[in-house]
Design a protein around this motif. Structure first.
Motif, PDB file in Angstrom:
ATOM      1  N   PHE A 121      39.933 -48.468  55.475  1.00 32.88           N
ATOM      2  CA  PHE A 121      38.652 -47.923  55.915  1.00 32.88           C
ATOM      3  C   PHE A 121      38.320 -48.417  57.310  1.00 32.88           C
ATOM      4  CE2 PHE A 121      37.686 -51.964  53.944  1.00 32.88           C
ATOM      5  CZ  PHE A 121      36.722 -52.528  54.774  1.00 32.88           C
ATOM      6  N   ALA A 122      37.401 -47.705  57.942  1.00 30.56           N
ATOM      7  CA  ALA A 122      36.839 -48.122  59.226  1.00 30.56           C
ATOM      8  C   ALA A 122      35.324 -48.073  59.096  1.00 30.56           C
ATOM      9  CB  ALA A 122      37.300 -47.200  60.349  1.00 30.56           C
ATOM     10  N   ILE A 123      34.660 -49.093  59.622  1.00 36.51           N
ATOM     11  CA  ILE A 123      33.202 -49.122  59.680  1.00 36.51           C
ATOM     12  C   ILE A 123      32.804 -49.010  61.141  1.00 36.51           C
ATOM     13  CG2 ILE A 123      31.091 -50.411  59.210  1.00 36.51           C
ATOM     14  CD1 ILE A 123      32.628 -51.951  57.033  1.00 36.51           C
ATOM     15  N   PHE A 124      31.972 -48.016  61.432  1.00 34.26           N
ATOM     16  CA  PHE A 124      31.483 -47.803  62.792  1.00 34.26           C
ATOM     17  C   PHE A 124      29.987 -48.055  62.832  1.00 34.26           C
ATOM     18  CE2 PHE A 124      35.161 -44.957  62.345  1.00 34.26           C
ATOM     19  CZ  PHE A 124      35.963 -45.458  63.357  1.00 34.26           C
ATOM     20  N   PHE A 125      29.575 -49.003  63.648  1.00 39.69           N
ATOM     21  CA  PHE A 125      28.173 -49.338  63.840  1.00 39.69           C
ATOM     22  C   PHE A 125      27.619 -48.490  64.985  1.00 39.69           C
ATOM     23  CE2 PHE A 125      30.167 -52.926  61.773  1.00 39.69           C
ATOM     24  CZ  PHE A 125      29.248 -53.247  60.790  1.00 39.69           C
ATOM     25  N   PRO A 126      26.297 -48.479  65.201  1.00 39.38           N
ATOM     26  CA  PRO A 126      25.731 -47.646  66.268  1.00 39.38           C
ATOM     27  C   PRO A 126      26.338 -47.900  67.659  1.00 39.38           C
ATOM     28  CG  PRO A 126      23.992 -48.295  64.793  1.00 39.38           C
ATOM     29  CD  PRO A 126      25.228 -49.053  64.362  1.00 39.38           C
ATOM     30  N   GLU A 127      26.849 -49.084  67.894  1.00 40.49           N
ATOM     31  CA  GLU A 127      27.433 -49.357  69.212  1.00 40.49           C
ATOM     32  C   GLU A 127      28.889 -48.917  69.339  1.00 40.49           C
ATOM     33  OE1 GLU A 127      27.678 -53.076  66.681  1.00 40.49           O
ATOM     34  OE2 GLU A 127      26.087 -51.684  67.172  1.00 40.49           O
ATOM     35  N   ASP A 128      29.437 -48.314  68.266  1.00 38.71           N
ATOM     36  CA  ASP A 128      30.832 -47.884  68.265  1.00 38.71           C
ATOM     37  C   ASP A 128      30.952 -46.385  68.479  1.00 38.71           C
ATOM     38  OD1 ASP A 128      32.008 -50.437  67.593  1.00 38.71           O
ATOM     39  OD2 ASP A 128      31.241 -50.149  65.556  1.00 38.71           O
ATOM     40  N   GLY A 129      31.348 -45.995  69.678  1.00 32.98           N
ATOM     41  CA  GLY A 129      31.689 -44.600  69.907  1.00 32.98           C
ATOM     42  C   GLY A 129      33.024 -44.342  69.215  1.00 32.98           C
ATOM     43  N   HIS A 130      33.081 -43.308  68.400  1.00 32.94           N
ATOM     44  CA  HIS A 130      34.310 -43.034  67.666  1.00 32.94           C
ATOM     45  C   HIS A 130      34.630 -41.549  67.664  1.00 32.94           C
ATOM     46  CE1 HIS A 130      30.943 -43.000  64.852  1.00 32.94           C
ATOM     47  NE2 HIS A 130      31.620 -42.139  64.094  1.00 32.94           N
ATOM     48  N   ALA A 131      35.920 -41.256  67.792  1.00 34.91           N
ATOM     49  CA  ALA A 131      36.417 -39.878  67.774  1.00 34.91           C
ATOM     50  C   ALA A 131      37.310 -39.751  66.545  1.00 34.91           C
ATOM     51  CB  ALA A 131      37.187 -39.569  69.050  1.00 34.91           C
ATOM     52  N   PRO A 132      36.772 -39.217  65.440  1.00 33.53           N
ATOM     53  CA  PRO A 132      37.543 -39.141  64.193  1.00 33.53           C
ATOM     54  C   PRO A 132      38.434 -37.907  64.117  1.00 33.53           C
ATOM     55  CG  PRO A 132      35.319 -38.350  63.826  1.00 33.53           C
ATOM     56  CD  PRO A 132      35.389 -38.794  65.273  1.00 33.53           C
ATOM     57  N   LEU A 133      39.189 -37.861  63.032  1.00 37.40           N
ATOM     58  CA  LEU A 133      39.968 -36.677  62.636  1.00 37.40           C
ATOM     59  C   LEU A 133      41.112 -36.334  63.581  1.00 37.40           C
ATOM     60  CD1 LEU A 133      37.039 -34.411  61.409  1.00 37.40           C
ATOM     61  CD2 LEU A 133      38.760 -35.564  59.997  1.00 37.40           C
ATOM     62  N   ILE A 134      41.709 -37.332  64.189  1.00 34.31           N
ATOM     63  CA  ILE A 134      42.852 -37.069  65.059  1.00 34.31           C
ATOM     64  C   ILE A 134      44.114 -37.144  64.205  1.00 34.31           C
ATOM     65  CG2 ILE A 134      44.163 -37.838  67.063  1.00 34.31           C
ATOM     66  CD1 ILE A 134      41.483 -39.027  68.135  1.00 34.31           C
ATOM     67  N   GLY A 135      44.874 -36.072  64.232  1.00 32.93           N
ATOM     68  CA  GLY A 135      46.106 -35.998  63.448  1.00 32.93           C
ATOM     69  C   GLY A 135      46.566 -34.561  63.342  1.00 32.93           C
ATOM     70  N   GLU A 136      47.409 -34.303  62.355  1.00 31.06           N
ATOM     71  CA  GLU A 136      47.968 -32.960  62.167  1.00 31.06           C
ATOM     72  C   GLU A 136      47.650 -32.441  60.779  1.00 31.06           C
ATOM     73  OE1 GLU A 136      52.130 -33.079  62.999  1.00 31.06           O
ATOM     74  OE2 GLU A 136      51.823 -33.748  65.056  1.00 31.06           O
ATOM     75  N   GLY A 137      47.412 -31.146  60.687  1.00 29.46           N
ATOM     76  CA  GLY A 137      47.206 -30.495  59.400  1.00 29.46           C
ATOM     77  C   GLY A 137      45.799 -30.668  58.865  1.00 29.46           C
ATOM     78  N   GLU A 138      45.683 -30.558  57.552  1.00 33.37           N
ATOM     79  CA  GLU A 138      44.403 -30.688  56.857  1.00 33.37           C
ATOM     80  C   GLU A 138      44.289 -32.091  56.280  1.00 33.37           C
ATOM     81  OE1 GLU A 138      42.016 -28.125  56.141  1.00 33.37           O
ATOM     82  OE2 GLU A 138      43.066 -26.892  57.593  1.00 33.37           O
ATOM     83  N   THR A 139      43.068 -32.564  56.137  1.00 33.03           N
ATOM     84  CA  THR A 139      42.854 -33.866  55.535  1.00 33.03           C
ATOM     85  C   THR A 139      41.667 -33.838  54.593  1.00 33.03           C
ATOM     86  OG1 THR A 139      42.777 -36.239  55.960  1.00 33.03           O
ATOM     87  CG2 THR A 139      41.315 -34.860  57.289  1.00 33.03           C
ATOM     88  N   LYS A 140      41.593 -34.844  53.786  1.00 34.41           N
ATOM     89  CA  LYS A 140      40.453 -35.055  52.900  1.00 34.41           C
ATOM     90  C   LYS A 140      40.004 -36.488  53.141  1.00 34.41           C
ATOM     91  CE  LYS A 140      39.289 -34.699  47.973  1.00 34.41           C
ATOM     92  NZ  LYS A 140      39.885 -34.454  46.644  1.00 34.41           N
ATOM     93  N   LYS A 141      38.688 -36.694  53.264  1.00 31.93           N
ATOM     94  CA  LYS A 141      38.191 -38.033  53.569  1.00 31.93           C
ATOM     95  C   LYS A 141      36.813 -38.248  52.981  1.00 31.93           C
ATOM     96  CE  LYS A 141      36.906 -39.047  57.774  1.00 31.93           C
ATOM     97  NZ  LYS A 141      36.902 -39.209  59.221  1.00 31.93           N
ATOM     98  N   ILE A 142      36.454 -39.515  52.893  1.00 27.38           N
ATOM     99  CA  ILE A 142      35.130 -39.919  52.454  1.00 27.38           C
ATOM    100  C   ILE A 142      34.395 -40.523  53.649  1.00 27.38           C
ATOM    101  CG2 ILE A 142      33.812 -41.486  50.959  1.00 27.38           C
ATOM    102  CD1 ILE A 142      36.311 -41.487  49.088  1.00 27.38           C
ATOM    103  N   ILE A 143      33.150 -40.093  53.852  1.00 25.94           N
ATOM    104  CA  ILE A 143      32.288 -40.692  54.865  1.00 25.94           C
ATOM    105  C   ILE A 143      31.042 -41.187  54.151  1.00 25.94           C
ATOM    106  CG2 ILE A 143      30.957 -40.362  56.979  1.00 25.94           C
ATOM    107  CD1 ILE A 143      32.889 -38.020  57.630  1.00 25.94           C
ATOM    108  N   ILE A 144      30.786 -42.474  54.287  1.00 26.09           N
ATOM    109  CA  ILE A 144      29.594 -43.070  53.704  1.00 26.09           C
ATOM    110  C   ILE A 144      28.633 -43.379  54.843  1.00 26.09           C
ATOM    111  CG2 ILE A 144      28.664 -44.975  52.349  1.00 26.09           C
ATOM    112  CD1 ILE A 144      31.515 -45.298  51.164  1.00 26.09           C
ATOM    113  N   LYS A 145      27.421 -42.868  54.717  1.00 24.35           N
ATOM    114  CA  LYS A 145      26.367 -43.110  55.719  1.00 24.35           C
ATOM    115  C   LYS A 145      25.438 -44.191  55.169  1.00 24.35           C
ATOM    116  CE  LYS A 145      27.118 -39.775  58.794  1.00 24.35           C
ATOM    117  NZ  LYS A 145      27.288 -40.066  60.201  1.00 24.35           N
ATOM    118  N   VAL A 146      25.326 -45.289  55.910  1.00 24.44           N
ATOM    119  CA  VAL A 146      24.490 -46.409  55.511  1.00 24.44           C
ATOM    120  C   VAL A 146      23.401 -46.576  56.567  1.00 24.44           C
ATOM    121  CG1 VAL A 146      24.468 -48.856  54.905  1.00 24.44           C
ATOM    122  CG2 VAL A 146      26.563 -47.510  54.541  1.00 24.44           C
ATOM    123  N   ALA A 147      22.148 -46.485  56.148  1.00 24.32           N
ATOM    124  CA  ALA A 147      21.036 -46.565  57.099  1.00 24.32           C
ATOM    125  C   ALA A 147      21.003 -47.917  57.792  1.00 24.32           C
ATOM    126  CB  ALA A 147      19.708 -46.316  56.383  1.00 24.32           C
TER     127      ALA A 147
END
Length: 149
Positions: A121-147
């Protein structure tokens, strides 16, 4: 930002009062069979989203930041590469901050890339600019949003 294996999740429970509940939810799921959709675990403070989507090239993926939520991202189907840059270095906003969707995209280039595998897993805090979903084909993922508290 944090990157680790799901088996080590307990190490990070002290970072946020809802992290334990988030990772406990993941432990109760058959991740391989989890269906796409959204679940609220603690009202708007803790939300889980499972999605199936097409991966992007590095040039297509935009850095994004969130102000109200921390992202915990978990690939299910295949490895996923992320671009990363500190938000302090992001200068080229695409359209400004969208408060309704809690997202701002940037045209800046990531300062680094990293890849995580299913079971990690990766945890991204508000100070983390992140560019997700880099790869090939289709994927399935879980994103948990924590206030952010």
């Amino acid at each position: 930002m944090v990157v680790d294996n799901l088996s080590n999740a307990t190490i990070y429970f002290s970072l946020h009062p809802l992290f334990k509940k988030a990772f406990d939810f993941i432990k109760t799921q058959d991740i391989e069979k989890i269906e796409p959709g959204s679940t609220q675990l603690e009202g708007d403070s803790l939300k889980v989203s499972v999605s199936e989507t097409k991966m992007k090239t590095k040039s297509e993926a935009k850095l994004e930041i969130h102000q109200k939520y921390i992202d915990i991202q978990i690939p299910i189907k295949q490895k996923e590469t992320f671009g990363w840059s500190s938000s302090t270095h992001l200068k080229n906003s695409v359209k400004g901050y969208d408060a309704i969707n809690d997202i701002e995209f940037f045209n800046d280039a990531p300062s680094t890339y990293f890849t995580i595998l299913p079971g990690e897993f990766a945890i991204f805090f508000p100070e983390d600019g992140h560019a997700p979903l880099i790869g090939e084909g289709e994927t399935k993922k879980i994103i948990i949003k924590v206030a952010v508290m």
